[in-house]
Design an enzyme around this catalytic site. Structure first.
Site, short mmCIF file in Angstrom:
data_model
loop_
_atom_site.label_atom_id
_atom_site.label_comp_id
_atom_site.label_asym_id
_atom_site.label_seq_id
_atom_site.Cartn_x
_atom_site.Cartn_y
_atom_site.Cartn_z
N GLY A 31 0.68 -1.24 0.11
CA GLY A 31 -0.04 0.29 -0.50
C GLY A 31 0.40 1.70 -0.11
N ASN A 42 5.44 -5.52 5.44
CA ASN A 42 6.20 -7.02 5.47
C ASN A 42 6.26 -8.07 4.91
OD1 ASN A 42 3.10 -6.22 6.67
ND2 ASN A 42 4.08 -6.25 8.59
N ASP A 98 0.84 1.75 8.50
CA ASP A 98 0.23 1.07 9.97
C ASP A 98 1.13 1.18 10.85
OD1 ASP A 98 -1.80 0.50 8.38
OD2 ASP A 98 -1.51 -0.69 7.81
N MET A 121 -7.63 3.79 9.16
CA MET A 121 -7.38 2.53 8.94
C MET A 121 -6.75 1.93 9.69
SD MET A 121 -5.20 3.33 5.05
CE MET A 121 -6.91 3.47 3.94
N GLY A 122 -5.76 0.96 10.42
CA GLY A 122 -6.08 -0.29 11.55
C GLY A 122 -6.85 -2.09 11.32
N GLU A 182 -10.78 0.91 11.73
CA GLU A 182 -11.65 0.09 11.14
C GLU A 182 -11.53 -1.64 11.91
OE1 GLU A 182 -10.31 -0.92 7.13
OE2 GLU A 182 -8.09 -0.53 7.98
#
Lengths: 408, 408
Positions: free
Chosen positions: A10, A111, A142, A186-187, A244
């Site tokens: 992303g 990652n 993130d 986000m998350g 989220e």
């Protein structure tokens, strides 16, 4: 000897700062040619590769322009390399690298991408390939990358979130009647980004963000609604930040919100927790309520942290320096002890990052007050400064890939 | 003789610019005291009134600070005045105005608020009240106010929308697979705001915004899906702008999207058209699709058009000048003929604005190309320039009402 660089996963607001660092370092360290691979490693496999015009890059100040450009200018992919090293994909990748006389491949990603870096290095070992090094360069909004103090990209996302919540607070306060505004951030698994909403409260006599719910929380819908009832006694208009990935213990949100649809990268689409909570507050508490999703604008916008951009640039620059005579490494940054914010750079094996997730420390999660204190001390230095944007005709103009690379 | 000012209706990015214009003009035109009413006319009714500290206002450059402050700093209301002039609410309002020796009341608001201005003036006539003038000052992001070339507030919203779509385009392009991103933009009955997304295409060789659907369109879901299929032949990643009020002729969207809930101001909550379309594209076309709602951030953010802010300021300034010896008027701006953008100011009766809606001219709606040409010529001058924001600790800091007013 040539250099190639690609971006994966992303986008973040500073993934192009890292790219600028890689290219500048490639020029400074006398690589003959610098290539970019389009759409991550797919560009190598499909030979969708472009050549950087180093003279234009330097003369036209592309570093500055790249730092201001949202999202991944080289494109991205979610390509998972085969576990089987005898898969023909490896042969193809290294054939293309050899054909273009690549001595160093820098892969900027999260990652999952570090898993790719690790596998390519396993293949290098397996086939005893010489003169090709593969180095990772970390990024994610993130903030869940292990092995470093914070993830490049997090600072800018946190800056956007905290700043946007300050503006939203102005909007939330306008009517003289009770209201609850849920903001979805986000998350999926970790609350880092949602927790960064609390930075907005810094140096204000009254909280701008009143409540926060993150995936780490364990609570029922009834408890959450009680929280809201309680908070409304002190404050007429509530601004509530929600990750989220927040779920209630009773499964009310899970049931309604998860869809069976996958997003094409095999991640389930998680959305709607915010709208569902707004509906619940309206139905059960009979209070004006609304849902605001910050969505992908939070990772692709023009408000970019200068500190974050500088650090991402430095990591890209360093990735090349490390990769001149070493392989299977990822440059990372760590925070020095002491009152003033200062970082130092070192490196780790991709294995220490790949397929792991850094969580918010357990001791920060005692209560909202503690979390706010901790996140402020941690994240305030990361959101400092604003990267300059160029406006023409009232709109931002962004550098294009054609401005500094050409087809080969 | 004193002046009072209030803000009403939904916020815009420049409603505080108009407030600054009113206060500056009140100072320059020698009003003894300048009051602000909190939460629109409700503040007069409830005597929730504050006094502007004129010295602080001038010395601390509050005009500049107000221009940068999102949403309505005086708060707002959705108060509908009784049609019956014998209702006690009128008596209460004018008693409070007289008690505070008010000679001029300036009401900054949209078409509902102009209805309030009109009714107060009808009451003034009815009761033959002397020495109290009531003047409107126009605002709305929706650009649907009659009697003027464009609504103050529209330019900044259009600037935010077009700029944000430029950033989103960077994000939309990253994967090398077909995708459709729907962006939901405010606009229940008119497509002004959604159409302003096309400004993003200015001076780009390829469209950044590929398709647009507005409430003025008449088409079925099948036709819309055909559009998308067709557009995907030319462009892998589509960015599609949708007005929240867009409905298909077959009623598929209407059924699913409208909820029976009202928003507390008796407007139905319209939301979700975008998510529904994304689901349809995924289900029927089997293409990666997502929904992005710009939501209330599009009216309350820190990207403010300098032209819009200046014009809104001028209208506020003029409202006071007009109101010194006249009543029942609203200052408006009109565009001069000619190549270069230039406006002139005049005034109309609130009746010409109240309860009306300016539509996009029919001849602009022939096709997307025509609409884009027309909206560019119309709106590009309105989004010019950026109002300075002050950042501290990495976040914007906004002026507070307590910084330049005090309780009375």
């Amino acid at each position: 000897m040539n250099l190639i660089v690609a971006q994966s996963g992303g986008p973040t607001s500073v993934i192009n700062s890292s790219l600028a660092g890689v290219i500048d370092s490639g020029i400074d360290n006398d690589f003959d040619k610098i290539f970019v691979s389009m759409n991550g490693i797919e560009g190598i496999i499909n030979e969708n590769i472009r050549l950087v015009d180093a003279e234009v890059f330097t003369k036209e100040n592309m570093t500055k322009k790249l730092k201001a450009r949202p999202a991944s200018i080289l494109g991205s992919c979610r390509f998972k390399l085969d576990d089987d090293l005898d898969s023909p994909v490896y042969e193809k990748i290294f054939a293309v690298l050899k054909k273009n006389d690549i001595g160093l491949f820098v892969y900027i990603g999260g990652n999952d991408s570090m898993d790719t870096v690790k596998k390519l290095n396993t293949y290098i070992d397996y086939k005893k390939i010489e003169r090709i090094n593969v180095i990772g360069c970390p990024k994610t909004i993130d903030n869940d990358l292990e092995g470093m103090d914070h993830s490049p990209g997090f600072g800018s996302a946190a800056k956007y979130i905290a700043s946007t919540l300050r503006s939203l607070r102005c909007d939330v306060d306008i009517y003289d009647l009770e209201s609850v505004t849920f903001v979805e951030i986000m998350g999926r698994h970790a609350g880092w980004l949602a927790a960064s909403s609390l930075i907005a409260n810094y140096d204000y006599p009254k909280d701008l963000v009143n409540l926060l719910y993150i995936p780490e929380d364990e609570m029922s819908i009834d408890e959450l609604l009680d929280d809201i009832r309680e908070a409304l006694k002190k404050e007429k208009n509530l601004l509530v930040a929600i990750a989220e990935g927040f779920r209630d213990t009773g499964g009310i949100l899970s049931e309604e919100v998860f869809t069976n649809t996958k997003d094409g990268f095999n991640h389930p689409i998680v959305s709607g927790v915010c709208q569902r909570l707004a509906d619940l507050v309206r139905d059960r508490l009979n209070i004006k309520s609304r849902a605001v999703e910050l969505n992908i604008v939070q990772r692709s916008n023009t408000l970019i942290s200068e500190v974050d951009s500088r650090e991402a640039y430095n990591l890209g620059y360093r990735a090349v320096e490390i990769g001149i005579d070493r392989t299977n490494l990822v440059p990372v940054l760590r925070r020095k002890d002491g009152e003033t914010y200062e970082v130092y750079y070192t490196e780790v094996a991709p294995d220490e990052i790949a397929n792991r997730e850094m969580k918010i420390p357990q001791e920060w999660l005692v209560d909202k007050k503690t979390l706010q204190e901790k996140i402020l001390a941690y994240a305030l230095p990361l959101i400092e400064g604003e990267v300059d944007q160029t406006y023409e005709n009232g709109m931002p103009v962004f550098v294009k890939i054609e401005d500094f690379t050409r087809e080969i």
